[in-house]
Design a protein around this motif. Structure first.
Motif, short mmCIF file in Angstrom:
data_model
loop_
_atom_site.label_atom_id
_atom_site.label_comp_id
_atom_site.label_asym_id
_atom_site.label_seq_id
_atom_site.Cartn_x
_atom_site.Cartn_y
_atom_site.Cartn_z
N ALA A 40 -24.00 -3.50 -9.76
CA ALA A 40 -23.08 -2.52 -9.63
C ALA A 40 -21.75 -3.15 -9.97
N LYS A 41 -21.47 -4.00 -9.54
CA LYS A 41 -20.10 -4.71 -9.70
C LYS A 41 -20.08 -4.99 -11.05
N VAL A 42 -21.08 -6.05 -11.57
CA VAL A 42 -21.34 -6.20 -12.73
C VAL A 42 -21.13 -5.22 -13.85
N LYS A 43 -21.85 -4.21 -13.80
CA LYS A 43 -21.81 -3.03 -14.47
C LYS A 43 -20.31 -2.44 -14.60
N GLU A 44 -19.38 -2.45 -13.33
CA GLU A 44 -18.27 -2.01 -13.45
C GLU A 44 -17.18 -2.93 -14.07
N ARG A 45 -17.47 -4.08 -14.04
CA ARG A 45 -16.59 -5.05 -15.02
C ARG A 45 -16.84 -5.01 -16.19
N VAL A 46 -18.22 -4.70 -17.00
CA VAL A 46 -18.35 -4.72 -18.09
C VAL A 46 -17.93 -3.16 -18.69
N LYS A 47 -18.12 -2.28 -17.82
CA LYS A 47 -17.35 -1.05 -18.20
C LYS A 47 -15.84 -1.28 -18.64
N LYS A 48 -15.20 -1.85 -17.72
CA LYS A 48 -13.70 -2.04 -17.77
C LYS A 48 -13.68 -2.72 -19.27
N PHE A 49 -14.32 -3.85 -19.17
CA PHE A 49 -14.10 -4.76 -20.31
C PHE A 49 -14.57 -4.05 -21.56
N LEU A 50 -15.34 -3.10 -21.80
CA LEU A 50 -15.65 -2.41 -23.10
C LEU A 50 -14.77 -1.38 -23.32
N GLU A 51 -13.93 -0.73 -22.22
CA GLU A 51 -13.11 0.28 -22.40
C GLU A 51 -11.65 0.02 -22.55
N THR A 52 -11.21 -1.20 -21.90
CA THR A 52 -9.74 -1.73 -21.97
C THR A 52 -9.65 -3.17 -22.65
N GLY A 53 -10.80 -4.01 -22.70
CA GLY A 53 -10.60 -5.39 -23.20
C GLY A 53 -9.89 -6.16 -22.13
N GLN A 54 -10.19 -5.70 -20.68
CA GLN A 54 -9.69 -6.37 -19.80
C GLN A 54 -10.61 -6.77 -18.61
N VAL A 55 -10.41 -8.05 -17.58
CA VAL A 55 -11.22 -8.01 -16.49
C VAL A 55 -10.49 -8.15 -15.58
N THR A 56 -10.83 -7.56 -14.30
CA THR A 56 -10.06 -7.95 -13.14
C THR A 56 -10.40 -9.31 -12.49
N THR A 57 -9.32 -10.02 -12.49
CA THR A 57 -9.50 -11.37 -11.91
C THR A 57 -9.83 -11.28 -10.30
N ILE A 58 -10.06 -12.75 -9.72
CA ILE A 58 -10.47 -12.65 -8.36
C ILE A 58 -9.40 -12.13 -7.36
N ASP A 59 -8.16 -12.29 -8.09
CA ASP A 59 -7.01 -12.25 -7.25
C ASP A 59 -6.48 -10.80 -7.51
N GLY A 60 -7.22 -9.89 -8.14
CA GLY A 60 -6.73 -8.48 -8.19
C GLY A 60 -5.92 -8.39 -9.47
N LYS A 61 -5.89 -9.35 -10.58
CA LYS A 61 -4.62 -9.02 -11.74
C LYS A 61 -5.77 -8.46 -12.86
N ASP A 62 -5.20 -8.03 -13.96
CA ASP A 62 -5.83 -7.60 -15.15
C ASP A 62 -5.71 -8.82 -16.13
N LEU A 63 -6.63 -9.15 -16.35
CA LEU A 63 -6.63 -10.34 -17.57
C LEU A 63 -7.11 -9.85 -19.01
N PRO A 64 -6.31 -9.93 -20.06
CA PRO A 64 -7.01 -9.61 -21.34
C PRO A 64 -8.23 -10.78 -21.77
N ILE A 65 -9.21 -9.99 -22.36
CA ILE A 65 -10.26 -10.83 -22.70
C ILE A 65 -10.55 -10.44 -24.31
N HIS A 66 -10.23 -11.12 -25.26
CA HIS A 66 -10.51 -10.84 -26.64
C HIS A 66 -11.68 -11.40 -27.34
N SER A 67 -12.74 -10.49 -26.84
CA SER A 67 -14.13 -10.93 -27.16
C SER A 67 -14.92 -9.84 -27.49
N ARG A 68 -15.89 -10.06 -28.35
CA ARG A 68 -17.10 -9.07 -28.44
C ARG A 68 -18.41 -9.74 -28.41
N SER A 69 -18.36 -10.74 -27.48
CA SER A 69 -19.44 -11.31 -27.21
C SER A 69 -19.75 -11.34 -25.48
#
Length: 253
Positions: free
Chosen positions: A190-219
């Motif tokens: 469930a947590k992985v799916k949540e991370r993937v959802k955020k990545f697909l929608e915003t291009g970001q991932v939440t870091t282990i310390d709670g910050k939003d990190l941009p990920i410029h990826s399509r893979s």
């Protein structure tokens, strides 16, 4: 949106397996195939290449350190020259098997400690990238943006495809949380799916310390040795399809 669903594949040895490669092959678009050092052998490589051809999956080499007991996740004291030879040997092995099935090795993705050692030493990363470029300048390097492997590949004239690691925690500087540290590998589907959802929608991932990190990826990379990796890959594929995306080998950067 075209998204590459990528997985490390063929990471068993002999009769031992660590993942359901057959199930993964049905949903991924590109495979990093173990080349016999940290895992894999000639028969597994042959079987995986055949499956990739059957399912229309692009293939790449997944070279690692010669450490079957440690699954290539332990650093070794080896010279840069020896690592260059290891790299050439493993890519060459996969290219030979691929040729038997009229398949082309299209990319390279370092495994675990092999990649960690390159990312800790820009000169080593540069040397390894030059090896790849000499073998085949059309090979694409899979890497995390801005790290030494990425920079080395560009200097060597190689194209680069950036990865988002769905089941690994990130630090705020863009590096992965080291394995062995609590929370480094995310096992909760469930947590992985949540991370993937955020990545697909915003291009970001939440870091282990709670910050939003941009990920410029399509893979999106799934580690096959993560428990339930086939179910995880299937869930990610469903998420991609749900937003109207297409699962296919992604463009380079």
């Amino acid at each position: 949106m075209k998204i590459d669903l990528n997985a490390d594949i063929g990471e068993g040895f002999g009769r031992w397996t660590v993942a359901n490669d057959g199930a993964l092959m049905k949903v991924i678009s590109s495979a990093n195939i173990a080349c016999g050092f940290h895992a894999g052998d000639h028969l597994i490589m042959d079987r995986v290449v055949k499956a990739a051809k059957e399912h229309g999956v692009s293939i790449g080499a997944h070279p690692g350190l010669p450490d079957l007991m440690g699954f290539g996740r332990r650093a070794m004291v080896v010279s840069p020259g020896e690592m260059e030879a290891m790299l050439a040997y493993q890519i060459g092995a996969l290219k030979g098997i691929a040729a038997q099935h009229d398949m082309r090795v299209g990319h390279v993705s370092y495994h675990a400690a092999f990649g960690n050692m390159a990312n800790a030493d820009q000169d080593l990363a540069d040397r390894l990238a030059r090896v790849i470029a000499k073998i085949d300048p059309e090979l694409v390097m899979l890497a995390m943006e801005g790290h030494p492997i990425d920079l080395a590949a560009r200097k060597a004239g190689l194209k680069v495809r950036y990865l988002f690691l769905a089941d690994r925690a990130y630090q705020s500087n863009g590096a992965l949380v080291p394995r062995g540290q609590e929370g480094a590998v995310i096992h909760d589907l469930a947590k992985v799916k949540e991370r993937v959802k955020k990545f697909l929608e915003t291009g970001q991932v939440t870091t282990i310390d709670g910050k939003d990190l941009p990920i410029h990826s399509r893979s999106i990379l799934v580690h096959s040795d993560t428990a339930g990796s086939d179910k995880l890959a299937e869930a990610i594929a469903n998420q991609i399809n749900a937003i109207g995306g297409k699962i296919a080998a992604a463009d380079t950067h």
